[in-house]
Design an enzyme around this catalytic site. Structure first.
Site, PDB file in Angstrom:
ATOM      1  N   ASP A  45       0.846  -1.204   0.000  1.00  0.00           N
ATOM      2  CA  ASP A  45       0.000   0.000   0.000  1.00  0.00           C
ATOM      3  C   ASP A  45       0.875   1.245   0.000  1.00  0.00           C
ATOM      4  OD1 ASP A  45       0.911  -0.105   2.610  1.00  0.00           O
ATOM      5  OD2 ASP A  45      -0.992   0.587   3.457  1.00  0.00           O
ATOM      6  N   SER A  46       2.201   1.052   0.134  1.00  0.00           N
ATOM      7  CA  SER A  46       3.140   2.156  -0.060  1.00  0.00           C
ATOM      8  C   SER A  46       3.095   2.683  -1.493  1.00  0.00           C
ATOM      9  CB  SER A  46       4.564   1.721   0.293  1.00  0.00           C
ATOM     10  OG  SER A  46       4.930   0.569  -0.445  1.00  0.00           O
ATOM     11  N   ASP A  84      -1.094  -6.125  -0.524  1.00  0.00           N
ATOM     12  CA  ASP A  84      -1.226  -5.424   0.763  1.00  0.00           C
ATOM     13  C   ASP A  84      -2.644  -4.874   0.902  1.00  0.00           C
ATOM     14  OD1 ASP A  84       0.030  -4.648   3.099  1.00  0.00           O
ATOM     15  OD2 ASP A  84       1.155  -2.993   2.194  1.00  0.00           O
ATOM     16  N   GLU A 116      -1.884  -5.023   8.484  1.00  0.00           N
ATOM     17  CA  GLU A 116      -1.152  -4.429   9.598  1.00  0.00           C
ATOM     18  C   GLU A 116      -1.892  -4.674  10.915  1.00  0.00           C
ATOM     19  OE1 GLU A 116      -0.333  -0.290   8.923  1.00  0.00           O
ATOM     20  OE2 GLU A 116       0.684  -0.674   7.024  1.00  0.00           O
ATOM     21  N   GLU A 182       8.583  -3.814  11.444  1.00  0.00           N
ATOM     22  CA  GLU A 182       9.033  -2.507  10.943  1.00  0.00           C
ATOM     23  C   GLU A 182       9.453  -1.607  12.102  1.00  0.00           C
ATOM     24  OE1 GLU A 182       6.625  -0.632   7.940  1.00  0.00           O
ATOM     25  OE2 GLU A 182       7.752   1.249   8.073  1.00  0.00           O
TER      26      GLU A 182
HETATM   27  O1  KIV Z   1       3.697  -1.142   1.784  1.00  0.00           O
HETATM   28  C1  KIV Z   1       4.899  -1.440   2.009  1.00  0.00           C
HETATM   29  O2  KIV Z   1       5.821  -1.033   1.284  1.00  0.00           O
HETATM   30  C2  KIV Z   1       5.199  -2.288   3.155  1.00  0.00           C
HETATM   31  C3  KIV Z   1       6.607  -2.763   3.359  1.00  0.00           C
HETATM   32  C4  KIV Z   1       7.535  -1.673   3.681  1.00  0.00           C
HETATM   33  C5  KIV Z   1       6.681  -3.863   4.340  1.00  0.00           C
HETATM   34  O3  KIV Z   1       4.288  -2.604   3.887  1.00  0.00           O
HETATM   35 NA    NA Z   2       2.301  -1.607   3.549  1.00  0.00          NA
END
Ligand code: KIV
Ligand code: NA
Length: 264
Positions: A45-46, A84, A116, A182
């Site tokens: 989701d980043s 994600d 999460e 994290e």
């Molecule tokens: O969304 C993301 O990039 C993440 C990773 C950094 C684990 O959750």
């Molecule tokens: Na993420």
């Protein structure tokens, strides 16, 4: 060759073999990472920050992420692809979480999902894994809770360490096949990695986790500006792309491009 399975990652832990994980959001990077031997790719989701330009991961939706998941799955042959689950798509309870996870599997075509939360999310993890969908958990600093946590902060310092350890046990007991740690102190990550039967994937969690993950634009230096302390840059893509762009623009303006060999 065949796709990596969650079982392969468990076997790697038993052998003491470490493995890399990267984010990917598009076909070219997915294909390069796949062919370079990265066994697990996360359509994170980043993408909120790194693709769509949002300030946080809070606004990104399943509708935005699913096409990226499909692209990464289509472009790869070997890597296990993790989708994600975005903020707001699983917090209401196990039924909502399962519904979203099923969507990611059916519409996205990924092989596992990530969410999460630790103890709080055990019912969601049980519901999703109960339906036959592998879950990667994510504890320590969880960006979707950034506003509640009060920014990017290490989680589990001093007496908070017990909280992170309790979260790790809870997600493993609930059936997660792996857990992202994290921004957790290295000694806490080491203890969790020793104790848990499932692989730990560190980001800002020191050298003792079973795997390491970075956002690919951080790893390859496409993102400019100050990176978090846990990032190592293995290339300067921003520099290379800036130079190429300047040269292209300059050659168009001067008339040097296109030349005879580019002309029909
Ligand atoms: O969304 C993301 O990039 C993440 C990773 C950094 C684990 O959750
Ligand atoms: Na993420």
């Amino acid at each position: 060759t065949r796709r990596v399975r969650t079982r392969d990652l468990l076997n790697a832990k038993a052998r003491g073999d470490r493995w890399p994980m990267l984010t990917s959001y598009d076909q070219y990077t997915a294909s390069i990472f796949d062919r370079s031997g990265v066994p697990v790719l996360l359509v994170g989701d980043s993408a909120a920050n790194n693709v769509f330009g949002y300030e946080t991961t809070v606004p990104v939706t399943a509708e935005e992420l699913l096409p990226l998941v499909r692209a990464v799955v289509r472009a790869t042959r070997t890597a296990l692809i993790v989708g994600d689950l975005p903020f707001g798509s699983y917090e209401e309870g196990p039924a909502q979480a399962l519904r979203t996870a099923v969507r990611f599997m059916k519409e996205g075509g990924c092989h596992a999902v990530k969410l999460e939360g630790g103890r709080r999310m055990a019912p969601q993890i049980e519901a999703i894994t109960g339906a036959g969908i592998p879950v990667m958990a994510h504890i320590g600093f969880t960006p979707q809770r950034e506003h509640a946590i009060g920014g990017y902060r290490v989680q589990g310092r001093e007496n908070e360490g017990a909280e992170v350890i309790a979260d790790a046990r809870a997600v493993a007991d609930a059936g997660a096949f792996a857990v992202v740690l994290e921004m957790v102190p290295g000694d806490v990550a080491q203890q969790i990695t020793k104790e848990l039967p499932i692989p730990t994937v560190g980001i800002g969690a020191g050298p003792d986790t079973d795997a390491q993950v970075l956002v690919w634009q951080d790893m390859a230096g496409l993102r400019t500006g100050k990176a978090p302390r846990f990032v190592k840059r293995y290339a300067d893509l921003a520099g290379a792309l800036t130079e190429a762009t300047r040269q292209f623009a300059q050659e168009v303006r001067s008339g040097e491009f296109p030349a005879a060999e580019h002309t029909f």
